[in-house]
Design an enzyme around this catalytic site. Structure first.
Site, PDB file in Angstrom:
ATOM      1  N   GLU A 130      35.925  38.875  44.560  1.00 28.50           N
ATOM      2  CA  GLU A 130      34.223  39.164  44.750  1.00 28.50           C
ATOM      3  C   GLU A 130      34.315  39.388  45.330  1.00 28.50           C
ATOM      4  O   GLU A 130      33.357  40.438  45.535  1.00 28.50           O
ATOM      5  CB  GLU A 130      33.975  38.610  43.377  1.00 28.50           C
ATOM      6  CG  GLU A 130      34.939  38.862  41.215  1.00 28.50           C
ATOM      7  CD  GLU A 130      34.886  39.406  40.871  1.00 28.50           C
ATOM      8  OE1 GLU A 130      33.631  40.786  41.535  1.00 28.50           O
ATOM      9  OE2 GLU A 130      36.267  39.907  40.231  1.00 28.50           O
ATOM     10  N   HIS A 133      34.381  42.136  46.498  1.00 27.79           N
ATOM     11  CA  HIS A 133      33.907  43.864  45.859  1.00 27.79           C
ATOM     12  C   HIS A 133      32.528  43.365  46.644  1.00 27.79           C
ATOM     13  O   HIS A 133      31.423  44.622  46.854  1.00 27.79           O
ATOM     14  CB  HIS A 133      33.872  43.844  43.957  1.00 27.79           C
ATOM     15  CG  HIS A 133      35.068  44.326  44.270  1.00 27.79           C
ATOM     16  ND1 HIS A 133      35.164  45.335  44.049  1.00 27.79           N
ATOM     17  CD2 HIS A 133      35.699  43.653  43.023  1.00 27.79           C
ATOM     18  CE1 HIS A 133      36.688  45.186  42.977  1.00 27.79           C
ATOM     19  NE2 HIS A 133      37.118  44.211  43.020  1.00 27.79           N
TER      20      HIS A 133
END
Length: 531
Positions: A130, A133
């Site tokens: 994550e 991202h």
């Protein structure tokens, strides 16, 4: 693992997307239910955004490389899954896939400590995914809404919330860089874990000795070695062959077990251990033979008094010419000159015969003098006579003796005799090998509890490697709610010759098909391992 994203309108999230007002006007609340809870973190928004904007040029190049890797992974993983499911019946491929995905066979039981390693590795790997991202979004100038860490049932995960409409307004390649960033970071993290595993002996060199002798961390209570060995002991020799690490220990015991199954007296060569034969002997002084007891026969079986073992003479070069004969029933008989001897005295003597792991250097299988006889223990079918030599480097006596060795002229032989010993194991060598937990590391500072650290570090890196690889492979699949869906959607948007309706239809067909074959593929992997 993690649910990558839900559809459709609103404030985008990786993995979940939904439209919403500006982050500055939102009240972020944590969600708690009986099966789901999360912790939303917004304190990292500004630091990540500043970092992404400061290094935007380098990060865009970095994530452009990740885009190529992500697209290749989507095509490659999908092709392998289709081939494994429809074009190949090889179960070895399924075992390989399960090993890559899970790091172990799904049929194996997971202990409580293994579950702890798996939980922490999953949390770390998902966070790396994550953050990939998040940094990709920041490099494109998109402000984060929050980063959330969640627990769904028993599975940890994480997600990144952002303005999806803003991402859609940017060039198409931007969305691909963002969606491929998680897979790319998981792949790089796998390489980092592998590099740390490879360099672990070098990194720990100032504190630990590596690959000198495997150290025992734990002995199972039901282990046949529990009465001889204890945590902190080091295995030095196995049947005269030097044991330097855990791999040597497992390979040598596998060789001995293979020799039992082959039931042959022919010599076998094994790399690192030399020629191995079925006869093991000791050079016993003839004076000791005169004081020994004769073997008694009961039901055609050799019987010796308590703590004594039956031995028989063997000839040089030809183990088949031992003092053995077979009776009419096919059972092994013994001549009257077979003797009962104490193994504690015998294992201290010189060895003879071709059955030892160490190679005889003088070209002869008989190294005994004229005043000695080569005697071999009588072995029962299916059982192996194995000599195990060990040391106790952390014992008080050993530490004191080693200290005196540095300050005086104490001989190293005295140190070896005080710091260890040799015993004989007769039984199943495979169960013997797996009944102890070993490590390749020994502390340089004489502190045994520190020996657990390298083993735990190695296990954590291995588990994290497999979990991160699992996330990368799973998110490469064209499946609903995974990164593969977003990557496929962003890729189709480059085909401007297709109308939006056709692109949505192709996307829907690919996702349904991808989800279907992925479910079938994983079911096959589990059924093959369980059945």
């Amino acid at each position: 693992m993690r649910v990558n994203r839900a559809r459709r309108h609103g404030a985008a999230r990786l993995p979940l997307r939904a439209s919403s007002p500006s982050p500055s006007h939102r009240v972020i609340a944590n969600a708690i239910s009986c099966w789901y809870c999360d912790l939303k973190i917004s304190a990292l928004n500004e630091p990540l955004f500043r970092f992404g904007r400061k290094h935007a040029a380098i990060l865009k190049l970095w994530f452009s490389i990740g885009t190529g890797f992500g697209l290749t992974a989507v095509v490659g993983v999908t092709s392998i899954l289709i081939w494994q499911l429809f074009l190949s019946s090889n179960t070895q491929l399924s075992n390989l896939l399960s090993s890559l995905l899970f790091g172990f066979s799904p049929s194996l039981r997971i202990s409580l400590s293994d579950a702890g390693y798996l939980f922490i590795s999953t949390l770390v790997s998902v966070s790396v995914h994550e953050f990939g991202h998040a940094i990709a979004l920041a490099s494109e100038g998109i402000q984060l809404e929050y980063i959330a860490v969640f627990l769904a049932v028993l599975f940890p995960g994480a997600l990144v919330a952002f303005d999806y409409d803003l991402l859609q307004a940017l060039p198409r390649l931007t969305a691909l860089r963002v969606y491929c960033a998680g897979i790319w970071h998981n792949a790089v993290f796998c390489v980092l874990c592998g590099l740390l595993l490879f360099l672990q002996p070098v990194i720990l060199f100032p504190f630990y000795i590596h690959a000198e002798s495997p150290l025992i961390l734990d002995v199972a209570p039901a282990s046949p070695l529990s009465e001889f060995l204890s945590p902190g002991d080091a295995i030095v020799l196995l049947d005269g062959a030097g044991i330097h690490n855990v791999q040597d220990w497992m390979e040598m015991t596998a060789l001995l077990d293979k020799k039992i199954l082959q039931n042959s007296s022919d010599s076998h060569y094994f790399k690192g251990f030399g020629a191995v034969d079925s006869r093991k002997g000791y050079c016993v002084p003839n004076a000791l033979l005169e004081d020994s007891k004769k073997v008694q026969l009961a039901d055609n079986q050799s019987v010796c008094p308590y703590d004594l073992v039956a031995f028989v003479k063997i000839h040089c070069f030809d183990p088949s010419k031992s003092e053995d004969v077979r009776d009419e029933d096919g059972h092994l008989g013994r001549r009257e000159n077979e003797l009962c001897l104490n193994t504690k005295d015998i294992v201290k003597l010189e060895k003879c015969g071709n059955g030892w792991g160490a190679v005889t250097t003088n070209g002869s299988s008989c190294t005994c003098s004229q005043d000695e006889s080569c005697l071999s223990p009588v072995q029962l079918p299916g059982l192996m006579w194995v000599e195990v030599t060990y040391s106790r480097p952390y014992s008080t006596e050993c530490l004191q003796l080693r200290s005196s060795l540095l300050d005086s002229n104490t001989s190293s032989d005295a140190v070896e005799q005080t710091c260890g010993g040799t015993f004989v194991f007769v039984g199943d060598v495979t169960s013997m090998a797996h009944s102890v937990q070993l490590t390749d590391y020994q502390s340089r500072w004489g502190f045994f509890l520190g020996e657990y650290l390298p083993n735990k570090l190695e296990k954590s890196l291995i588990c994290t490697f497999h979990v991160s690889l699992t996330l990368a492979l799973l998110n490469s699949l064209p499946v609903y709610f995974l990164d593969g869906e977003s990557i496929l959607e962003a890729t189709l948007s480059h085909f401007t010759s297709l109308s939006p309706r056709k692109r949505r239809k192709i996307l829907h067909i690919c996702l349904v098909g991808g989800t279907f074959i992925s479910v079938l593929g994983f079911l096959r992997i589990f059924f093959i391992n369980f059945l």
